[in-house]
Design a protein around this motif. Structure first.
Motif, PDB file in Angstrom:
ATOM      1  N   LEU A 172       0.811  -1.216   0.000  1.00 13.16           N
ATOM      2  CA  LEU A 172       0.000   0.000   0.000  1.00 13.16           C
ATOM      3  C   LEU A 172       0.846   1.268   0.000  1.00 13.16           C
ATOM      4  O   LEU A 172       0.342   2.344  -0.341  1.00 13.16           O
ATOM      5  CB  LEU A 172      -0.935   0.003   1.208  1.00 13.16           C
ATOM      6  N   SER A 173       2.108   1.150   0.374  1.00 16.94           N
ATOM      7  CA  SER A 173       2.990   2.327   0.410  1.00 16.94           C
ATOM      8  C   SER A 173       3.671   2.592  -0.926  1.00 16.94           C
ATOM      9  O   SER A 173       4.301   3.642  -1.110  1.00 16.94           O
ATOM     10  CB  SER A 173       4.061   2.148   1.496  1.00 16.94           C
ATOM     11  N   ILE A 174       3.545   1.663  -1.872  1.00 18.35           N
ATOM     12  CA  ILE A 174       4.221   1.781  -3.162  1.00 18.35           C
ATOM     13  C   ILE A 174       3.344   2.543  -4.161  1.00 18.35           C
ATOM     14  O   ILE A 174       2.157   2.250  -4.309  1.00 18.35           O
ATOM     15  CB  ILE A 174       4.561   0.378  -3.728  1.00 18.35           C
ATOM     16  N   LYS A 175       3.946   3.518  -4.832  1.00 20.04           N
ATOM     17  CA  LYS A 175       3.222   4.236  -5.873  1.00 20.04           C
ATOM     18  C   LYS A 175       2.972   3.287  -7.044  1.00 20.04           C
ATOM     19  O   LYS A 175       3.871   2.569  -7.477  1.00 20.04           O
ATOM     20  CB  LYS A 175       4.018   5.452  -6.342  1.00 20.04           C
ATOM     21  N   THR A 176       1.754   3.298  -7.542  1.00 19.69           N
ATOM     22  CA  THR A 176       1.393   2.318  -8.568  1.00 19.69           C
ATOM     23  C   THR A 176       0.555   2.930  -9.676  1.00 19.69           C
ATOM     24  O   THR A 176      -0.120   3.956  -9.464  1.00 19.69           O
ATOM     25  CB  THR A 176       0.606   1.150  -7.927  1.00 19.69           C
ATOM     26  N   ARG A 177       0.604   2.289 -10.834  1.00 22.10           N
ATOM     27  CA  ARG A 177      -0.245   2.707 -11.951  1.00 22.10           C
ATOM     28  C   ARG A 177      -1.613   2.045 -11.884  1.00 22.10           C
ATOM     29  O   ARG A 177      -2.467   2.280 -12.720  1.00 22.10           O
ATOM     30  CB  ARG A 177       0.440   2.311 -13.275  1.00 22.10           C
ATOM     31  N   ASN A 178      -1.794   1.200 -10.867  1.00 18.54           N
ATOM     32  CA  ASN A 178      -3.044   0.452 -10.744  1.00 18.54           C
ATOM     33  C   ASN A 178      -3.713   0.686  -9.391  1.00 18.54           C
ATOM     34  O   ASN A 178      -3.990  -0.269  -8.668  1.00 18.54           O
ATOM     35  CB  ASN A 178      -2.765  -1.049 -10.922  1.00 18.54           C
ATOM     36  N   PRO A 179      -3.985   1.946  -9.023  1.00 20.84           N
ATOM     37  CA  PRO A 179      -4.545   2.210  -7.686  1.00 20.84           C
ATOM     38  C   PRO A 179      -5.880   1.522  -7.438  1.00 20.84           C
ATOM     39  O   PRO A 179      -6.147   1.059  -6.323  1.00 20.84           O
ATOM     40  CB  PRO A 179      -4.690   3.735  -7.652  1.00 20.84           C
ATOM     41  N   GLU A 180      -6.724   1.418  -8.463  1.00 18.86           N
ATOM     42  CA  GLU A 180      -8.023   0.776  -8.284  1.00 18.86           C
ATOM     43  C   GLU A 180      -7.867  -0.724  -8.026  1.00 18.86           C
ATOM     44  O   GLU A 180      -8.583  -1.302  -7.197  1.00 18.86           O
ATOM     45  CB  GLU A 180      -8.904   1.010  -9.513  1.00 18.86           C
ATOM     46  N   LYS A 181      -6.947  -1.341  -8.730  1.00 19.27           N
ATOM     47  CA  LYS A 181      -6.697  -2.775  -8.541  1.00 19.27           C
ATOM     48  C   LYS A 181      -6.071  -3.050  -7.174  1.00 19.27           C
ATOM     49  O   LYS A 181      -6.418  -4.036  -6.506  1.00 19.27           O
ATOM     50  CB  LYS A 181      -5.776  -3.306  -9.647  1.00 19.27           C
ATOM     51  N   VAL A 182      -5.152  -2.185  -6.754  1.00 19.10           N
ATOM     52  CA  VAL A 182      -4.529  -2.337  -5.441  1.00 19.10           C
ATOM     53  C   VAL A 182      -5.584  -2.165  -4.356  1.00 19.10           C
ATOM     54  O   VAL A 182      -5.552  -2.862  -3.324  1.00 19.10           O
ATOM     55  CB  VAL A 182      -3.376  -1.326  -5.255  1.00 19.10           C
ATOM     56  N   GLN A 183      -6.533  -1.253  -4.586  1.00 17.64           N
ATOM     57  CA  GLN A 183      -7.619  -1.071  -3.631  1.00 17.64           C
ATOM     58  C   GLN A 183      -8.462  -2.343  -3.519  1.00 17.64           C
ATOM     59  O   GLN A 183      -8.890  -2.722  -2.424  1.00 17.64           O
ATOM     60  CB  GLN A 183      -8.505   0.102  -4.059  1.00 17.64           C
ATOM     61  N   GLN A 184      -8.678  -3.027  -4.645  1.00 17.53           N
ATOM     62  CA  GLN A 184      -9.415  -4.301  -4.618  1.00 17.53           C
ATOM     63  C   GLN A 184      -8.641  -5.348  -3.824  1.00 17.53           C
ATOM     64  O   GLN A 184      -9.229  -6.138  -3.075  1.00 17.53           O
ATOM     65  CB  GLN A 184      -9.666  -4.799  -6.040  1.00 17.53           C
ATOM     66  N   LEU A 185      -7.321  -5.362  -4.005  1.00 22.16           N
ATOM     67  CA  LEU A 185      -6.482  -6.283  -3.233  1.00 22.16           C
ATOM     68  C   LEU A 185      -6.609  -5.978  -1.740  1.00 22.16           C
ATOM     69  O   LEU A 185      -6.744  -6.889  -0.919  1.00 22.16           O
ATOM     70  CB  LEU A 185      -5.033  -6.165  -3.693  1.00 22.16           C
ATOM     71  N   LYS A 186      -6.571  -4.700  -1.400  1.00 26.12           N
ATOM     72  CA  LYS A 186      -6.706  -4.294  -0.001  1.00 26.12           C
ATOM     73  C   LYS A 186      -8.050  -4.734   0.566  1.00 26.12           C
ATOM     74  O   LYS A 186      -8.119  -5.302   1.668  1.00 26.12           O
ATOM     75  CB  LYS A 186      -6.566  -2.780   0.120  1.00 26.12           C
ATOM     76  N   GLU A 187      -9.128  -4.486  -0.172  1.00 25.81           N
ATOM     77  CA  GLU A 187     -10.470  -4.836   0.298  1.00 25.81           C
ATOM     78  C   GLU A 187     -10.611  -6.341   0.500  1.00 25.81           C
ATOM     79  O   GLU A 187     -11.220  -6.799   1.468  1.00 25.81           O
ATOM     80  CB  GLU A 187     -11.512  -4.320  -0.688  1.00 25.81           C
ATOM     81  N   SER A 188     -10.034  -7.113  -0.434  1.00 27.10           N
ATOM     82  CA  SER A 188     -10.078  -8.567  -0.315  1.00 27.10           C
ATOM     83  C   SER A 188      -9.323  -9.029   0.932  1.00 27.10           C
ATOM     84  O   SER A 188      -9.787  -9.915   1.661  1.00 27.10           O
ATOM     85  CB  SER A 188      -9.460  -9.216  -1.559  1.00 27.10           C
ATOM     86  N   THR A 189      -8.166  -8.407   1.184  1.00 25.80           N
ATOM     87  CA  THR A 189      -7.353  -8.771   2.345  1.00 25.80           C
ATOM     88  C   THR A 189      -8.070  -8.429   3.644  1.00 25.80           C
ATOM     89  O   THR A 189      -8.109  -9.245   4.578  1.00 25.80           O
ATOM     90  CB  THR A 189      -5.995  -8.050   2.298  1.00 25.80           C
TER      91      THR A 189
END
Length: 222
Positions: free
Chosen positions: A154-171
């Motif tokens: 979550l601390s890494i800048k990414t080109r896929n913020p929406e996908k990372v958010q889905q990963l976070k929600e799943s976790t």
């Protein structure tokens, strides 16, 4: 070539998504085990590596124990002869280097430094891999980052913020499910409900809770 290597790493992470274990921890354990095998077989007697380990004061407690379990008396004799020589010189010195004897304080060793680089590499790969829907679905099905590695992702800048958010929600959904198991364990230990048996999930979740907070350091599931 770089894209091909990235996809190979994504596949490696996917292969380590088993029964909601942290794929970064699992992959790093495999890589560290392979590195230890290679170290014992090929590297323990290399002068530059021997000097590096001697300067570092040996390995941390966790890696010392893991290396010991792999055996190899000769490799251990080579390394620990150097460490004994350095320790005895240090004890004879008028100014004892406290840090040499306290690996916990320094929190570094030959394998720790490699694991730190691995963590950075693999967590960055996670933020890129979630752009692939198959990877994300596999994670939702059977992967669960431990808390230290989730924070890194979550601390890494990414080109896929929406996908990372889905990963976070799943976790977080899986964390909350585990929390419910812990609450149920507490309830079932109450005198009024002591006849209710623990479910199979509850029997596993209290162990997984340890590895969620400590990752590689204290994995109670293996």
């Amino acid at each position: 070539m770089e894209r091909k290597e990235s996809h190979m790493l994504w596949n490696n992470l996917m292969e380590h998504m088993i029964e909601d274990h942290c794929p970064v921890c699992s992959l790093m354990k495999d890589r560290t085990h392979s590195a230890m095998d290679n170290f014992l077989y090929e590297c323990a007697n290399l002068p530059d590596i021997r000097l590096k380990i001697k300067k570092e004061g040996g390995f941390c407690e966790r890696h010392s124990k893991e290396l010991l379990l792999l055996g190899d008396p000769l490799a251990h004799a080579i390394i620990y002869q150097d460490l004994f020589d350095e320790a005895l010189k240090n004890l004879d010195s008028s100014k004892i280097k406290i840090g040499f004897f306290n690996k916990k304080e320094e929190n570094q060793c030959f394998f720790c430094t490699r694991e730190k680089k691995g963590e950075e590499h693999y967590t960055k790969a996670m933020t890129e891999a979630v752009s692939d829907q198959a990877f994300l679905e596999k994670y939702k099905e059977s992967g669960m980052l431990c808390l230290p590695h989730l924070k890194m992702v979550l601390s890494i800048k990414t080109r896929n913020p929406e996908k990372v958010q889905q990963l976070k929600e799943s976790t977080l959904k899986k964390y909350n499910s585990m929390l419910e198991s812990l609450k149920e364990i507490m309830r079932k230990h109450d005198f009024h409900f002591k006849n209710e048996p623990l479910t199979e999930k509850e029997k596993e979740d209290w162990k997984k809770a340890v590895s969620i907070f400590h990752g590689l350091e204290k994995d109670a599931t293996t």
